[in-house]
Design a protein around this motif. Structure first.
Motif, PDB file in Angstrom:
ATOM      1  N   ALA A 850       0.783  -1.292   0.073  1.00 31.01           N
ATOM      2  CA  ALA A 850      -0.047  -0.108   0.141  1.00 31.01           C
ATOM      3  C   ALA A 850       0.897   1.165  -0.060  1.00 31.01           C
ATOM      4  N   SER A 851       2.145   1.170  -0.277  1.00 31.99           N
ATOM      5  CA  SER A 851       3.086   2.409  -0.355  1.00 31.99           C
ATOM      6  C   SER A 851       2.685   3.425  -1.686  1.00 31.99           C
ATOM      7  N   THR A 852       2.270   2.921  -2.426  1.00 33.46           N
ATOM      8  CA  THR A 852       1.905   3.566  -3.742  1.00 33.46           C
ATOM      9  C   THR A 852       0.496   3.590  -4.146  1.00 33.46           C
ATOM     10  N   LEU A 853      -0.245   4.643  -4.264  1.00 28.52           N
ATOM     11  CA  LEU A 853      -1.592   4.938  -4.596  1.00 28.52           C
ATOM     12  C   LEU A 853      -1.751   5.569  -6.097  1.00 28.52           C
ATOM     13  N   LEU A 854      -2.782   4.797  -6.820  1.00 28.30           N
ATOM     14  CA  LEU A 854      -3.231   5.570  -8.224  1.00 28.30           C
ATOM     15  C   LEU A 854      -4.562   6.275  -7.870  1.00 28.30           C
ATOM     16  N   LEU A 855      -4.553   7.677  -8.049  1.00 31.78           N
ATOM     17  CA  LEU A 855      -5.923   8.242  -7.782  1.00 31.78           C
ATOM     18  C   LEU A 855      -6.336   8.723  -9.130  1.00 31.78           C
ATOM     19  N   VAL A 856      -7.612   8.256  -9.643  1.00 35.14           N
ATOM     20  CA  VAL A 856      -8.260   8.630 -10.924  1.00 35.14           C
ATOM     21  C   VAL A 856      -9.617   9.188 -10.546  1.00 35.14           C
ATOM     22  N   ASP A 857      -9.472  10.652 -11.312  1.00 38.25           N
ATOM     23  CA  ASP A 857     -10.716  11.513 -11.092  1.00 38.25           C
ATOM     24  C   ASP A 857     -10.825  12.317 -12.149  1.00 38.25           C
ATOM     25  N   ASP A 858     -11.890  12.363 -13.163  1.00 41.60           N
ATOM     26  CA  ASP A 858     -11.909  13.703 -14.081  1.00 41.60           C
ATOM     27  C   ASP A 858     -12.016  15.284 -13.563  1.00 41.60           C
ATOM     28  N   ASN A 859     -12.554  15.015 -12.115  1.00 43.40           N
ATOM     29  CA  ASN A 859     -12.632  16.470 -11.325  1.00 43.40           C
ATOM     30  C   ASN A 859     -11.294  16.716 -10.762  1.00 43.40           C
ATOM     31  N   VAL A 860     -10.455  17.621 -11.656  1.00 44.05           N
ATOM     32  CA  VAL A 860      -8.952  17.965 -11.399  1.00 44.05           C
ATOM     33  C   VAL A 860      -9.028  18.736 -10.103  1.00 44.05           C
TER      34      VAL A 860
END
Length: 974
Positions: A850-860
């Motif tokens: 869990a050290s790296t995260l990928l955050l995906v959201d079209d709301n900048v």
């Protein structure tokens, strides 16, 4: 208007049956071609015709192609189904020899007019005498040549036949007036009627007292068939329908005995007497035997309303004339007997007078002085002293009623007069209210020895009771007819043995078919409803009980689908076997449409609420995250800390409003499913206090907790029970001024938990109490209230309490005197039990670094603020704003945790999750849905797509941080 503009005009746009037919008609084989190619002159003429409410048609081109408007459809009859775009000569082939010269004149360029022209049409399947007034006018094309003809017409058949009937009625009255023998009367009347209507046979018959035999007294025929006068026929052999009508009264007609279901089984008997179509009119008089007038045709015939009315009038006239002749013969015999008895047996004659069932009197001389009167007569006129006095002196109130004139007429002419159910208004004294009586009587002249009239014999019956009863029956029938029409209700009888249905008069209006053209069996029922209603009906018949059901039916006249609510009652015969189903059917199409419209509106509302919540949660997410960032980044600045707290509270408040709005929508639609278990009240109270603490503290309220000891566990959904308590306390806090007193109490009453929340706040007026738990109901807002709302909290409390099997109550002594709200909830059966620890419901299907995260959201904004917050917590965060970019980053970086928005523009989050699961780099990554969609079906869908967790925007940062920490701990343990 220019020719181009006119050609672009959509001729067939708009309403009307013929416009619809012409739009759907295949014009490829028509000499006219498609309407868009028609010349301007033809389009103009068609436009005039279609916009007119007057019956019109036009014929165009060398073939005289036939076009007509809506008002002309009834003129065509059955021909209307195939007349469009057919040659004029083919459409009206039956009358073409009569009208073709007129059409030729119009096509030669000359208009022509016909007034009341006789045309024998076959528009309904058989020859029919009709009359029309019409004109044929030529239509010129753009070159000035005659290209077609135009007709405007009026059918004058009813007027012509009515005038003919009136002349005939005058003739029949004149011919019957001088006849005195019953046989002469029936023969003369039958012959006149038969020739007038062009009939094959006219029969006047008597029905025997037991109603079983029909004796032919008079038989007129046109010479083409053998006579049947003097013969006798069993009434039953004529068909059950005719026999029933004879008993019931009223006209009975059949267009074709061979095809009519009521007579087809007896067609051979009718064929033996050369009867193919018949119109029968039974006539029954009180206390006398019944007669039957039968009009017959050797070929099928459609009986007009005027034919039926004329037959009824003729039956009455013949009966009255026969009665009059019989009465005259009887009176002559009575007079002779009376004259003989007067000479020798005066007392005996008076005895007979007194014993007569009807009233009798004898008046003498031109002044009509009473000489004799029986008891019935004196009772009729209120026991007045009449002997030796004239009728003018005894009955002055009759002067304006015509009876004196009739006496003078009979005395002067020597001709008797017969009155049928005549109105007699009697008033013996001015201080007595007038009495209305109906009498049937005869004035019979009494002749002296010289043959001159010396007096008048009066005899008759008081028929007031019968007349009033008949009027009451008629009024009742009229009210029933009006009720059936207004309620669109059809009454019917289904003969199970013959499998025939008889409908009320309005079946055509409601079902779209008549008595004779009803669809066979159950074929009008919609195929999808056939099995269901068929099973209900057959079960009801088998069990000999009532049934009801609602089905769709297809109208045979226009193919429209209607909803019908049917109720039937099974009637058994003497042996107890089902013989008849009697019922009613109501057209409930409008009600069904209204219900469907309400359901559709409800669906649209719920869809809107769900989308509204999603769109509102999306901007709340970056606001909430930004507030957390402010607090973390500037923790030592008290102003920023206060600002962050304000933002967080308002985000939390708005999130609560959104959740309440969605909960109300789901509860009112019955979509909330309770996960009932045994729940300890202290757990519910603890969770409630945690949620309301900030509001209570901010308003400086004092909250007193009073929980009775030993309360058993509740039977309910823990989360929903907390929601009930929270909404009650929030409501009390918002409607109580700062520094107020709140109290939460609980005790057991009548086997249920009574949970009470009271306050010393603004209270409620009496008119608000009955509606306080309704949706969007709110009390008056006080100026110092910092918290608002939508009026949903108490409505949710009521709905959730009822879902648990409980109830709610509210009480207030008035404005300014505080309020008390009580909720009664069921207790769990059995003894107190230890409960399992609360579960957060998280799905831990995957454990990954869990050290790296990928955050995906079209709301900048939402993506960037959340990334900064997570980086402050020590996470390495990679941000992507589109799904495709996310896939590329995931393949290159292999993140351990992916936080994915659902509503992405290029690929939704569900598909993105499935692809990440399929990728070797992220197959074991923990996938967390971060979305504005938070309903149960949204959570189920995310789990099916491969997500491990589902968080709703704006996410609670503490909860997210705790979740990430737990995931990291599980990864290290693995």
């Amino acid at each position: 208007m220019s020719q181009k503009a006119q050609s672009n005009f959509d001729l067939l746009a708009g309403g009307g049956e013929m416009r619809a037919r012409m739009r759907s008609h295949d014009w490829s084989d028509s000499p006219l071609g498609p309407p868009a190619t028609w010349p301007s002159s033809l389009r103009t003429a068609v436009g005039i015709m279609l916009n007119s409410s007057f019956p019109m048609f036009l014929a165009w081109g060398p073939a005289l192609t036939f076009l007509f408007n809506d008002a002309y459809i009834p003129v065509l009859g059955n021909k209307q189904q195939h007349a469009l775009a057919m040659p004029f000569a083919q459409v009206w082939s039956d009358i073409w020899p009569d009208i073709s010269p007129l059409a030729e004149t119009a096509m030669s360029g000359e208009s022509i007019f016909a007034d009341n022209l006789l045309l024998v049409m076959e528009r309904n399947g058989f020859p029919e005498e009709t009359y029309f007034t019409f004109s044929y006018s030529p239509i010129h094309d753009e070159s000035g040549q005659v290209a077609g003809m135009f007709c405007a017409c009026t059918e004058t058949t009813p007027q012509i036949l009515s005038e003919r009937r009136q002349r005939f009625q005058l003739e029949i009255a004149d011919r019957l007036r001088g006849l005195t023998e019953p046989g002469q009367i029936t023969e003369t009347a039958s012959a006149l009627l038969g020739r007038h209507l062009g009939l094959t046979r006219v029969v006047y018959a008597q029905i025997t007292g037991d109603g079983q035999q029909l004796r032919i007294n008079s038989d007129w025929h046109d010479g083409s068939v053998p006579g049947i006068q003097g013969q006798t026929y069993p009434v039953a052999r004529l068909g059950a329908a005719l026999a029933a009508n004879v008993q019931r009264g009223g006209p009975f007609w059949v267009t074709d005995v061979e095809s009519d279901s009521r007579t087809a089984a007896h067609a051979s008997l009718y064929a033996g007497v050369a009867v193919r179509a018949l119109l029968a009119v039974p006539l029954r008089k009180t206390g006398q035997e019944q007669s039957l007038l039968v009009l017959a045709q050797a070929a099928p015939r459609r009986w007009r309303d005027g034919d039926v009315a004329l037959a009824e009038d003729m039956a009455e006239r013949i009966w009255s004339a026969v009665e009059r002749a019989s009465a005259e013969a009887s009176r002559r015999q009575a007079e002779a007997a009376l004259s003989r008895q007067l000479a020798a047996e005066g007392d005996r004659l008076r005895g007979l007078f007194e014993q007569a069932p009807g009233f009798m009197a004898v008046v003498r001389g031109p002044d009509h002085v009473f000489e004799l009167a029986n008891k019935s007569f004196t009772q009729l006129i209120d026991r007045r002293n009449i002997l030796g006095k004239s009728v003018h002196e005894v009955l002055p109130e009759l002067k304006s009623q015509g009876f004196f004139d009739l006496l003078d007429q009979v005395y002067a002419s020597g001709q008797p007069f017969f009155g049928h159910e005549s109105l007699l208004v009697l008033q013996p004294r001015p201080d007595v209210a007038p009495a209305r009586r109906f009498v049937t009587f005869i004035y019979q002249p009494v002749l002296g020895f010289d043959g001159a009239v010396s007096g008048i014999f009066i005899e008759g019956y008081d028929v007031t009771d019968q007349r009033l009863a008949a009027e009451a029956v008629h009024d009742s029938e009229e009210r029933l007819r009006e009720g059936l029409q207004v309620g669109r209700m059809v009454v019917w009888d289904w003969d199970l043995k013959q499998d025939k249905v008889r409908y009320s008069f309005n079946v055509k209006d409601v079902f779209g078919h008549g008595q004779e053209d009803a669809p066979p069996g159950w074929s009008a029922v919609h195929p999808e409803d056939m099995a269901q209603i068929g099973g209900v009906v057959q079960k009801a018949i088998a069990e000999r009980r009532d049934y009801e059901g609602t089905v769709r039916m297809i109208r045979p006249d226009n193919g429209a689908t209607i909803w019908v609510e049917a109720r039937g009652k099974v009637v058994c015969d003497a042996a107890g076997e089902p013989a008849l189903v009697r019922g009613i059917s109501i057209d409930v199409t409008e009600r069904k449409r209204a219900e469907e419209a309400l359901r559709a509106a409800d669906r649209r509302k719920d869809e809107f609420l769900a989308m509204l919540a999603h769109e509102l949660r999306n901007p709340l997410a970056p606001i909430s995250t930004a507030a957390q960032l402010l607090r973390l980044a500037q923790a030592d600045d008290p102003r920023i800390a206060r600002t962050s707290d304000i933002i967080s509270r308002q985000v939390e408040h708005m999130t609560s409003l959104i959740d309440d709005l969605l909960d109300v929508s789901r509860v009112t639609r019955g979509l909330v499913t309770l996960e009932k278990e045994a729940v300890m009240l202290d757990q519910v109270i603890a969770s409630t206090l945690e949620q309301v603490r900030s509001l209570v503290e901010s308003r400086r309220h004092h909250l007193d907790i009073d929980i009775a000891p030993g309360i058993p566990p509740l039977l309910g959904d823990r989360i929903r029970l907390v929601q009930i308590c929270t909404n009650l306390l929030n409501n009390a806090a918002k409607y109580t001024p700062p520094g107020g007193e709140l109290r939460l109490g609980a005790r057991v009453e009548d086997g249920m938990l009574a949970l009470t929340v009271s306050d010393n706040g603004i209270g409620m007026p009496p008119d608000l109490l009955p509606h306080v738990f309704d949706l969007f109901t709110q009390g008056e807002r006080s100026p110092d209230r910092a918290q608002g709302g939508l009026g949903l909290g108490l409505a949710l409390v009521k709905s959730l309490a009822e879902l648990h099997g409980g109830r709610v109550a509210a009480y207030s002594e008035g404005l300014g005197k505080g309020s008390t709200f009580s909720v009664y909830l069921p207790l769990a059966p059995g003894q107190r039990q230890s409960l399992p620890p609360a579960q957060d419901g998280s799905h831990q299907a995957h454990v990954a670094p869990a050290s790296t995260l990928l955050l995906v959201d079209d709301n900048v904004d939402a993506a960037n603020t959340l990334a900064m917050l997570l980086e402050l917590q020590g996470y390495q965060v990679s941000v992507a704003y589109q799904a495709q970019d996310a896939l590329e980053r995931a393949a290159a970086q292999a993140p351990g945790i992916c936080l994915l928005d659902i509503g992405l523009p290029d690929m939704d989050g569900y598909e993105l999750a499935r692809r990440l699961r399929a990728s070797p780099a992220t197959s074991d990554a923990v996938l967390i849905a971060l979305t504005g969609y938070g309903q149960a079906q949204d959570r189920e869908r995310s789990m099916r797509a491969g997500f491990d967790h589902h968080l709703v925007k704006p996410v609670e940062i503490d909860r997210l941080i705790a979740l990430l920490a737990r995931i990291g701990k599980q990864a290290r343990a693995a």
